[in-house]
Motif scaffolding. Structure first.
Motif, PDB file in Angstrom:
ATOM      1  N   ILE A  45      10.486  -1.319   0.900  1.00 32.74           N
ATOM      2  CA  ILE A  45       9.503  -1.168   1.975  1.00 32.74           C
ATOM      3  C   ILE A  45       8.822   0.186   1.819  1.00 32.74           C
ATOM      4  N   ASP A  46       7.574   0.164   1.356  1.00 27.00           N
ATOM      5  CA  ASP A  46       6.776   1.382   1.150  1.00 27.00           C
ATOM      6  C   ASP A  46       7.401   2.302   0.107  1.00 27.00           C
ATOM      7  N   THR A  47       8.040   1.724  -0.907  1.00 22.67           N
ATOM      8  CA  THR A  47       8.764   2.520  -1.906  1.00 22.67           C
ATOM      9  C   THR A  47       8.082   2.541  -3.269  1.00 22.67           C
ATOM     10  N   GLY A  48       7.005   1.790  -3.470  1.00 26.47           N
ATOM     11  CA  GLY A  48       6.399   1.648  -4.783  1.00 26.47           C
ATOM     12  C   GLY A  48       5.648   2.884  -5.249  1.00 26.47           C
ATOM     13  N   PRO A  49       5.296   2.924  -6.520  1.00 25.84           N
ATOM     14  CA  PRO A  49       4.591   4.085  -7.088  1.00 25.84           C
ATOM     15  C   PRO A  49       3.220   4.301  -6.469  1.00 25.84           C
ATOM     16  N   ILE A  50       2.805   5.562  -6.399  1.00 25.10           N
ATOM     17  CA  ILE A  50       1.594   5.982  -5.685  1.00 25.10           C
ATOM     18  C   ILE A  50       0.414   6.099  -6.640  1.00 25.10           C
ATOM     19  N   ALA A  51      -0.744   5.597  -6.175  1.00 22.66           N
ATOM     20  CA  ALA A  51      -1.987   5.736  -6.932  1.00 22.66           C
ATOM     21  C   ALA A  51      -2.818   6.908  -6.414  1.00 22.66           C
ATOM     22  N   ALA A  52      -2.924   7.061  -5.105  1.00 27.27           N
ATOM     23  CA  ALA A  52      -3.753   8.125  -4.530  1.00 27.27           C
ATOM     24  C   ALA A  52      -3.389   8.324  -3.066  1.00 27.27           C
ATOM     25  N   GLN A  53      -3.741   9.502  -2.524  1.00 27.00           N
ATOM     26  CA  GLN A  53      -3.502   9.815  -1.119  1.00 27.00           C
ATOM     27  C   GLN A  53      -4.684  10.574  -0.539  1.00 27.00           C
ATOM     28  N   VAL A  54      -4.903  10.391   0.765  1.00 23.18           N
ATOM     29  CA  VAL A  54      -5.894  11.157   1.519  1.00 23.18           C
ATOM     30  C   VAL A  54      -5.179  11.789   2.702  1.00 23.18           C
ATOM     31  N   ARG A  55      -5.389  13.073   2.906  1.00 26.51           N
ATOM     32  CA  ARG A  55      -4.755  13.782   4.019  1.00 26.51           C
ATOM     33  C   ARG A  55      -5.615  13.683   5.276  1.00 26.51           C
ATOM     34  N   VAL A  56      -4.961  13.596   6.420  1.00 24.29           N
ATOM     35  CA  VAL A  56      -5.636  13.472   7.708  1.00 24.29           C
ATOM     36  C   VAL A  56      -5.031  14.491   8.672  1.00 24.29           C
ATOM     37  N   SER A  57      -5.854  15.333   9.265  1.00 25.77           N
ATOM     38  CA  SER A  57      -5.355  16.329  10.210  1.00 25.77           C
ATOM     39  C   SER A  57      -5.359  15.769  11.620  1.00 25.77           C
ATOM     40  N   LEU A  58      -4.432  16.256  12.442  1.00 26.65           N
ATOM     41  CA  LEU A  58      -4.332  15.864  13.843  1.00 26.65           C
ATOM     42  C   LEU A  58      -4.682  17.051  14.726  1.00 26.65           C
ATOM     43  N   GLY A  59      -5.471  16.805  15.768  1.00 25.69           N
ATOM     44  CA  GLY A  59      -5.773  17.832  16.737  1.00 25.69           C
ATOM     45  C   GLY A  59      -4.608  18.035  17.684  1.00 25.69           C
TER      46      GLY A  59
END
Length: 287
Positions: free
Chosen positions: A140-154
């Motif tokens: 569950i959500d353990t597979g290899p990563i292709a890309a990521q985008v960071r998101v900031s929280l106020g």
């Protein structure tokens, strides 16, 4: 290059739209039957989008049913996206395409595997989260990563605001993924298991406001489960107050307040809410 898509929520439809805006195409789409999860948070229907672009659309009850797997195999796909889909794809689904099955998860994996990623980011008072494009595997959500985008929280981020940011991050990942898929240059890297965390699923009942909470805890709960989620609530005299917006009450505030809720160390001023009879079941389930 043949690509398929599985979704039933707005995040997935946004990715489909972005794929076409980036010059891509889809050869197949799969969604839930119209009567399934009709009240799921963010639920959408793909019929109009697929009809306008001549995309074959199949509807199923479970991604692992024989008819679903047969439809995917018949589409003869290289890549399959599964986004915003609560059912875990089994081994037969993962083997049904030539390249890989890809998904997106609204955390910076390996942090936050599991469910309810948007509410948890607020409940945990995070300053940053993100969205990860990765290959689905047997975990569950353990597979290899292709890309990521960071998101900031106020400092007073709400689920509504964060859902919109996460939607935009999904689209950004899709814009970047399309040329790599088209040229067969998508690179995958293993997750760092030493940093992995798992966030538990949440139920509508988990939105209950308890007077033993601190004001800060209650405030975060209201913001974490507001629309498109089921909302925080408290029961009084056979009725349920569903709280969509609130803020810690500042002493000396002279503006009229319709509702005040008292907690262990202070009060919340309720600024948007609705009363319900207790026998009424709220129509939305958490995503």
């Amino acid at each position: 290059m043949r690509i398929g898509f599985v979704t039933c929520v707005q995040l997935g439809l946004s990715c489909m739209q972005t794929l076409y805006e980036a010059g891509g195409h889809l050869d197949f789409a799969l969604s839930l039957h119209d009567d399934r999860a009709a009240n799921k948070s963010g639920r959408v229907y793909l019929d109009e989008f697929c009809r306008a672009r001549s995309i074959p659309l199949a509807k199923i009850r479970n991604i692992n049913d024989h008819d679903a797997i047969a439809a995917i195999r018949d589409a003869s796909l290289d890549w399959l996206f599964i986004i915003g889909w609560s059912q875990i794809a089994g081994p037969e689904v993962l083997r049904s395409v030539r390249r890989a099955v890809l998904g997106m998860h609204p955390t910076l994996l390996p942090v936050g595997r599991g469910r309810a990623a948007i509410p948890w980011a607020i409940l945990l008072n995070l300053a940053e989260t993100g969205v990860t494009l990765f290959q689905l595997d047997s975990g569950i959500d353990t597979g290899p990563i292709a890309a990521q985008v960071r998101v900031s929280l106020g400092p007073r981020e709400t689920a509504s605001e964060l859902y919109h940011k996460v939607d935009e991050a999904h689209c950004e990942l899709m814009r970047g993924a399309w040329p790599l898929l088209a040229e067969d240059q998508l690179v995958l890297r293993a997750q760092d298991e030493s940093s992995a965390t798992v966030w538990a699923g949440r139920r509508p009942e988990d939105g209950r406001l308890d007077p033993s909470m601190t004001v800060g805890e209650a405030d975060r709960l209201v913001r974490a489960v507001t629309r498109p989620y089921p909302g925080a609530f408290i029961d009084r005299d056979g009725r349920r107050l569903r709280v969509w917006e609130a803020h810690p009450l500042v002493k000396g505030l002279s503006a009229p307040i319709a509702e005040k809720l008292t907690f262990r160390d202070g009060e919340l001023a309720v600024t948007c809410s609705e009363w319900e009879l207790l026998h009424r079941q709220h129509p939305f389930a958490p995503g």
